[in-house]
Design an enzyme around this catalytic site. Structure first.
Site, PDB file in Angstrom:
ATOM      1  N   PRO A 109      -5.559   0.822  18.090  1.00  0.00           N
ATOM      2  CA  PRO A 109      -5.208   0.318  16.748  1.00  0.00           C
ATOM      3  C   PRO A 109      -5.174   1.374  15.634  1.00  0.00           C
ATOM      4  O   PRO A 109      -4.756   1.067  14.519  1.00  0.00           O
ATOM      5  CB  PRO A 109      -6.299  -0.724  16.453  1.00  0.00           C
ATOM      6  N   LYS A 130       0.114   0.141  14.860  1.00  0.00           N
ATOM      7  CA  LYS A 130       1.497   0.024  15.343  1.00  0.00           C
ATOM      8  C   LYS A 130       1.786  -1.205  16.213  1.00  0.00           C
ATOM      9  O   LYS A 130       2.948  -1.531  16.443  1.00  0.00           O
ATOM     10  CB  LYS A 130       1.858   1.270  16.180  1.00  0.00           C
ATOM     11  N   TYR A 133       3.549   6.624   9.903  1.00  0.00           N
ATOM     12  CA  TYR A 133       2.715   5.482   9.503  1.00  0.00           C
ATOM     13  C   TYR A 133       3.567   4.359   8.922  1.00  0.00           C
ATOM     14  O   TYR A 133       3.367   3.179   9.243  1.00  0.00           O
ATOM     15  CB  TYR A 133       1.639   5.934   8.503  1.00  0.00           C
ATOM     16  N   TYR A 176      -9.537   6.043   6.252  1.00  0.00           N
ATOM     17  CA  TYR A 176      -9.775   6.445   7.642  1.00  0.00           C
ATOM     18  C   TYR A 176     -10.727   7.636   7.591  1.00  0.00           C
ATOM     19  O   TYR A 176     -10.374   8.677   7.030  1.00  0.00           O
ATOM     20  CB  TYR A 176      -8.479   6.891   8.325  1.00  0.00           C
ATOM     21  N   HIS A 217       0.859  -1.191   0.000  1.00  0.00           N
ATOM     22  CA  HIS A 217       0.000   0.000   0.000  1.00  0.00           C
ATOM     23  C   HIS A 217       0.894   1.238   0.000  1.00  0.00           C
ATOM     24  O   HIS A 217       1.688   1.435   0.914  1.00  0.00           O
ATOM     25  CB  HIS A 217      -0.932   0.008   1.216  1.00  0.00           C
TER      26      HIS A 217
END
Ligand code: RFL
Ligand code: PHB
Length: 395
Positions: A294, A298, A386, A202, A72
């Site tokens: 979550p 991580k 991220y 998100y 991704h």
């Protein structure tokens, strides 16, 4: 029997550690309370940082991940009816994450360890830790046949997750715990449907957070924020899809791909750190020592980072008789852990609506989302965290 390092727990932390030790010529035994089938079927994390993918490849467990996992190159942040993309390679000098479910990581690591003659004892009971303050700690347990057994070790590593026995074996007063419990949880579903998006979405919405993730071209993983005391049985499939449609709405009429839901769970959200991650000859690694909400994806990645620091310490001890790096393990690992805690807490605060949040708070979230998705510097910070901070910032 005797081994060099006794490991409790065959999750990502315990299995990765046993393989790293094996590659360094160090013996270990892994004690796991569940069966092999059970650990290989537990649905949990999905996102692997670029450093975790590198680690899997380096230890010889990356072949299926690279073949069947999905790279991704970004995520979508959805707010105020619009969608903005964070481009990881562009913002981080070429780095990406992989979507490869945790139970597939577990399957690959168990198969690798067993192929190499690794000693993993499944379905053991009543593990207890002894003589941690001495140079000869012991593990006692009941094996899968019901017989009591004992292992003499040089060191013990507690990789037994949030409800394990390792941390409670440390005398009261020796550890400091930092904890933040969030006033919301995640309702997670698995459904049979095509992906709604090629990258994770998100979403921040007045009704609360939602996340569209995936497991495979046929199976999707999605979450939405709920009250932590909410009950799964209050949510019919129709009600769940109505909630996803509302929270994931866009001004141009985007709709999630819907399908039969075959799993529903509610998970609580908290941030927790235990310091130090050592007591005598016992070390703690992964969720046994810390928990993240979550939102930043991580948890598994932190477990992988911990055991790399720990394995380097064991290598220095067994190869060169130098115990300094082992003694520095907790301090070194905690530097990365606190930075991952900060990112997970920040993402969580940015994306969720907490009870009592007022309109001013909502406008602050909107302004911050607009900033991190329009300023290259704001976006770069999100992307850098991220995909996983470089080791030099975090050790
Ligand atoms: P684990 O995976 O909990 O493994 C611990 C193992 O120890 C065993 N055990 C015992 N064995 C012997 N004796 C005892 N007394 C024992 N007590 C326990 C257990 O059976 C188990 O096999 O801990 P580890 O290795 O530290 O790994 C941590 C990760 O599993 C965890 O952080 C992640 O799943 C968190 N997480 C995510 N992490 C990510 O990096 N990316 C993600 O996208 C992500 N998404 C998630 C997540 C966790 C979630 N839940 C369910 C809390 C999404 C969710 C919904
Ligand atoms: C998941 O796919 O389970 C997942 C992905 C990203 C997150 C959390 C969970 O932040």
């Amino acid at each position: 029997m005797r081994t060099q390092v006794g490991i409790i727990g065959a999750g990502p932390a315990g299995l990765l550690l046993s393989q790293l030790l094996h590659l360094a010529g160090i013996e270990s035994v892994v004690l796991e309370s569940r069966s092999r089938d059970a650990i290989e079927a537990t649905i949990r994390a999905g996102i692997l940082e670029h450093g975790t993918v590198d680690l899997m490849e380096r230890i010889g467990a990356g072949e299926r991940l690279k073949r069947e996992g999905f790279r991704h190159d970004g995520i979508h942040l959805r707010f105020d009816g619009q969608t903005r993309r964070i481009d990881f390679p562009e913002l981080t000098g070429g780095k990406s994450v992989y979507l490869y479910p945790q139970h597939e990581v577990i399957k690959d690591l168990v198969a690798l360890r067993l192929r190499l003659g690794g000693d993993i004892r499944f379905a053991v009971r009543n593990v207890t830790l002894h003589d941690l303050e001495t140079t000869a700690p012991r593990l006692k347990y009941v094996n899968s046949q019901g017989a009591a057994e004992e292992i003499h070790c040089d060191y013990i590593v507690g990789c037994d997750g949030t409800n394990g026995v390792s941390k409670p074996s440390i005398p009261e007063g020796k550890l400091k715990t930092y904890e933040k419990v969030y006033p919301f949880g995640w309702f997670g579903i698995l459904c049979k449907a095509p992906p709604s998006s090629d990258e994770l979405i998100y979403a921040q919405h007045q009704r609360g957070f939602a996340l569209a993730s995936t497991r495979s071209p046929e199976i999707q993983r999605m979450y939405f924020q709920v009250d932590p005391t909410e009950k799964v049985q209050n949510w019919s499939d129709d009600r769940i899809w109505a909630e996803f449609r509302a929270r994931l709405e866009t001004r141009d009429g985007w709709l999630p791909a819907e399908g039969p839901i075959f799993s529903k769970v509610i998970v609580g959200m908290r941030s927790l750190v235990t310091e130090p991650m050592q007591y005598g000859r016992l070390f703690l690694a992964g969720d046994a020592a810390h928990v993240v909400p979550p939102t930043g994806a991580k948890g598994l990645n932190l477990a992988a980072a911990d055991v790399q620091v720990l394995a380097n310490g064991f290598e220095a001890f067994y190869r060169r008789g130098n115990s300094e790096p082992l003694l520095r393990y907790s301090d070194m690992a905690l530097k990365r852990i606190w930075k991952a805690q900060r990112f997970s807490w920040w993402m969580t605060s940015l994306m969720h609506r907490a009870p009592g949040d007022d309109d001013f708070r909502y406008q602050m979230q909107m302004a911050e989302l607009d900033y991190v998705t329009s300023s290259p510097l704001g976006a770069a910070s999100l992307a850098e965290n991220y995909v996983g901070l470089p080791m030099q910032y975090a050790s």
